[in-house]
Scaffold this motif. Sequence first.
Motif, PDB file in Angstrom:
ATOM      1  N   ALA A   1       3.477   3.924   9.559  1.00 24.41           N
ATOM      2  CA  ALA A   1       2.121   3.771   9.030  1.00 24.41           C
ATOM      3  C   ALA A   1       2.225   3.387   7.566  1.00 24.41           C
ATOM      4  N   VAL A   2       1.195   2.740   7.058  1.00 27.72           N
ATOM      5  CA  VAL A   2       1.172   2.309   5.661  1.00 27.72           C
ATOM      6  C   VAL A   2       0.154   3.151   4.908  1.00 27.72           C
ATOM      7  N   LEU A   3       0.554   3.623   3.735  1.00 28.88           N
ATOM      8  CA  LEU A   3      -0.335   4.367   2.846  1.00 28.88           C
ATOM      9  C   LEU A   3      -0.488   3.573   1.551  1.00 28.88           C
ATOM     10  N   VAL A   4      -1.671   3.046   1.317  1.00 27.16           N
ATOM     11  CA  VAL A   4      -1.922   2.236   0.125  1.00 27.16           C
ATOM     12  C   VAL A   4      -2.376   3.153  -1.003  1.00 27.16           C
ATOM     13  N   LEU A   5      -1.519   3.293  -2.025  1.00 29.99           N
ATOM     14  CA  LEU A   5      -1.872   4.100  -3.182  1.00 29.99           C
ATOM     15  C   LEU A   5      -2.694   3.277  -4.174  1.00 29.99           C
ATOM     16  N   ARG A   6      -2.200   2.079  -4.474  1.00 26.69           N
ATOM     17  CA  ARG A   6      -2.889   1.157  -5.387  1.00 26.69           C
ATOM     18  C   ARG A   6      -2.035  -0.102  -5.504  1.00 26.69           C
ATOM     19  N   LEU A   7      -2.665  -1.243  -5.639  1.00 26.79           N
ATOM     20  CA  LEU A   7      -1.897  -2.475  -5.831  1.00 26.79           C
ATOM     21  C   LEU A   7      -2.772  -3.484  -6.586  1.00 26.79           C
ATOM     22  N   HIS A   8      -2.662  -3.428  -7.910  1.00 24.32           N
ATOM     23  CA  HIS A   8      -3.440  -4.369  -8.722  1.00 24.32           C
ATOM     24  C   HIS A   8      -2.586  -5.514  -9.256  1.00 24.32           C
ATOM     25  N   GLN A   9      -1.259  -5.334  -9.248  1.00 21.69           N
ATOM     26  CA  GLN A   9      -0.408  -6.441  -9.675  1.00 21.69           C
ATOM     27  C   GLN A   9       1.005  -6.270  -9.116  1.00 21.69           C
ATOM     28  N   THR A  10       1.684  -7.398  -8.938  1.00 25.68           N
ATOM     29  CA  THR A  10       3.057  -7.400  -8.455  1.00 25.68           C
ATOM     30  C   THR A  10       3.994  -7.501  -9.651  1.00 25.68           C
ATOM     31  N   LYS A  11       5.306  -7.480  -9.378  1.00 18.64           N
ATOM     32  CA  LYS A  11       6.265  -7.531 -10.486  1.00 18.64           C
ATOM     33  C   LYS A  11       6.257  -8.895 -11.183  1.00 18.64           C
ATOM     34  N   GLU A  12       5.733  -9.927 -10.495  1.00 14.13           N
ATOM     35  CA  GLU A  12       5.593 -11.228 -11.150  1.00 14.13           C
ATOM     36  C   GLU A  12       4.397 -11.268 -12.095  1.00 14.13           C
ATOM     37  N   GLY A  13       3.573 -10.194 -12.059  1.00 16.01           N
ATOM     38  CA  GLY A  13       2.403 -10.164 -12.920  1.00 16.01           C
ATOM     39  C   GLY A  13       1.146 -10.687 -12.253  1.00 16.01           C
ATOM     40  N   ARG A  14       1.235 -11.050 -10.972  1.00 14.45           N
ATOM     41  CA  ARG A  14       0.035 -11.538 -10.275  1.00 14.45           C
ATOM     42  C   ARG A  14      -0.910 -10.370 -10.036  1.00 14.45           C
ATOM     43  N   GLN A  15      -2.176 -10.582 -10.364  1.00 16.07           N
ATOM     44  CA  GLN A  15      -3.161  -9.520 -10.245  1.00 16.07           C
ATOM     45  C   GLN A  15      -4.045  -9.724  -9.025  1.00 16.07           C
ATOM     46  N   PHE A  16      -4.500  -8.596  -8.499  1.00 13.14           N
ATOM     47  CA  PHE A  16      -5.325  -8.606  -7.287  1.00 13.14           C
ATOM     48  C   PHE A  16      -6.586  -7.785  -7.509  1.00 13.14           C
ATOM     49  N   THR A  17      -7.659  -8.189  -6.839  1.00 11.26           N
ATOM     50  CA  THR A  17      -8.809  -7.305  -6.669  1.00 11.26           C
ATOM     51  C   THR A  17      -8.512  -6.413  -5.473  1.00 11.26           C
ATOM     52  N   PRO A  18      -9.197  -5.285  -5.348  1.00  9.81           N
ATOM     53  CA  PRO A  18      -8.973  -4.428  -4.168  1.00  9.81           C
ATOM     54  C   PRO A  18      -9.159  -5.182  -2.856  1.00  9.81           C
TER      55      PRO A  18
ATOM     56  N   GLU B   1      -8.648  -8.343  -2.295  1.00 11.39           N
ATOM     57  CA  GLU B   1      -7.530  -9.274  -2.081  1.00 11.39           C
ATOM     58  C   GLU B   1      -6.281  -8.548  -1.589  1.00 11.39           C
ATOM     59  N   TYR B   2      -5.923  -7.426  -2.226  1.00 12.33           N
ATOM     60  CA  TYR B   2      -4.669  -6.792  -1.799  1.00 12.33           C
ATOM     61  C   TYR B   2      -4.818  -6.113  -0.439  1.00 12.33           C
ATOM     62  N   LEU B   3      -6.003  -5.613  -0.121  1.00 14.55           N
ATOM     63  CA  LEU B   3      -6.193  -5.032   1.208  1.00 14.55           C
ATOM     64  C   LEU B   3      -6.157  -6.114   2.283  1.00 14.55           C
ATOM     65  N   ASN B   4      -6.760  -7.261   2.005  1.00 17.14           N
ATOM     66  CA  ASN B   4      -6.708  -8.370   2.965  1.00 17.14           C
ATOM     67  C   ASN B   4      -5.273  -8.823   3.199  1.00 17.14           C
ATOM     68  N   PHE B   5      -4.469  -8.898   2.125  1.00 20.21           N
ATOM     69  CA  PHE B   5      -3.070  -9.311   2.254  1.00 20.21           C
ATOM     70  C   PHE B   5      -2.305  -8.324   3.131  1.00 20.21           C
ATOM     71  N   ILE B   6      -2.465  -7.043   2.860  1.00 18.10           N
ATOM     72  CA  ILE B   6      -1.728  -6.014   3.617  1.00 18.10           C
ATOM     73  C   ILE B   6      -2.136  -6.016   5.081  1.00 18.10           C
ATOM     74  N   THR B   7      -3.431  -6.075   5.354  1.00 20.82           N
ATOM     75  CA  THR B   7      -3.888  -6.034   6.753  1.00 20.82           C
ATOM     76  C   THR B   7      -3.495  -7.299   7.510  1.00 20.82           C
ATOM     77  N   ASP B   8      -3.404  -8.418   6.805  1.00 19.19           N
ATOM     78  CA  ASP B   8      -3.011  -9.665   7.472  1.00 19.19           C
ATOM     79  C   ASP B   8      -1.561  -9.625   7.942  1.00 19.19           C
ATOM     80  N   TRP B   9      -0.691  -8.914   7.231  1.00 18.17           N
ATOM     81  CA  TRP B   9       0.734  -8.932   7.535  1.00 18.17           C
ATOM     82  C   TRP B   9       1.231  -7.624   8.144  1.00 18.17           C
TER      83      TRP B   9
END
Length: 373
Positions: free
Chosen positions: A168-185, A187-195
């Motif tokens: 199972a996946v537990l999303v704590l928070r994801l506003h940016q990746t190590k490359e510095g790309r930023q997400f709205t909530p 956007e990052y939820l859509n990305f996670i659910t898509d994959w």
Amino acid sequence: LKESDFLLDIHVEYLDTQRRPLGSIADDLENLYAKKYQDVSFDTIILSDNPALNFVLPRRDRLFSKVPIVFCGINDFKRKILLGHGNITGVNQHVDVKRTIELALKIKPDISHFLAISDTTSTGRANKEKFAKDIKAPQFKKIHFELMDNFSLDDLKRHLGGLSIDSAVLVLRLHQTKEGRQFTPEEYLNFITDWCNVPIFKLWSPEYNDGVVGGVMESGRLQGELAAQYALRILKGEPASSIPITMQSPNVTILNFRQLKRFNIPDSRVPKDAVIVNYPESVFFKYRSAILTITGIIVLLTTMTIVLFVNILSKRKAEKKLCEYREHLEELVRERTAQLEAANKELCEYREHLEELVRGRTAQLEAANKEMH
């Protein structure tokens, strides 16, 4: 606040610290607000989230001296933060990692592996500390936990795609990746659910997504409602210092009906106090206003029809009784007329008899009179 009896003049300032760290612009913002509000007298101030409280407290004397403060959305609030400051109240906020994991294991007992996703922002670090502490609970000793907090999108995509069915996946928070790309909530939820093909749980509301199963979620709406209630109490004259700080974060268990069905989770495992979203929309709820209006009209017309029908029946009964009474009167009249006619006939006969007696007596008198002469 808008529904209160007060005529409020509300000013809103947004620090936007997710895009720009506060440290680099804090002095500039302080000077801006000092000039902008130098002629404004505030009755109370509501601060939302840690950066707002961290910004205002050390600058309070210059910017908002002696103005009562209400805070909300402060992650894992500690009372020592307010040492040296008075006339402050508010609402604590904490993400409920432990109860969310317990919820996931209750509704999906076959989960043996959790992938936690976070980032390296200040909120992300706070959530990771909470996660690391809560997973040490003895009821989780047989569960394997994995944390990803500094990754690229490709790394995350591969990891999500390789999860086993007992994960199972537990999303704590994801506003940016190590490359510095930023997400709205969103956007990052859509990305996670898509994959991701395993159940996904999260800790925040209303940042919701149809692909998320649910979680014991921090509710920004409830935080805001409590803060607004405190502010109104202050406006009515109650000192902020007399209003106890709410330490129990108003979190809510939220589950997604579609995902419950997707993962074959029976209703018997769903907590009774859970808020269920995405129920299939019935015809009634889809056309509720129209159905209620039409039903009301039908009930009204039916009632009017019944009233008219009852009135007609009553009228017919009254008319029938009137006819019966009229016939009865006519019968009485006929009987009385017959009696009168019979009596009149007897009187006529009696009169004729009397006349006959008078004539006879008169003749006798006349004859006697002649004899005398």
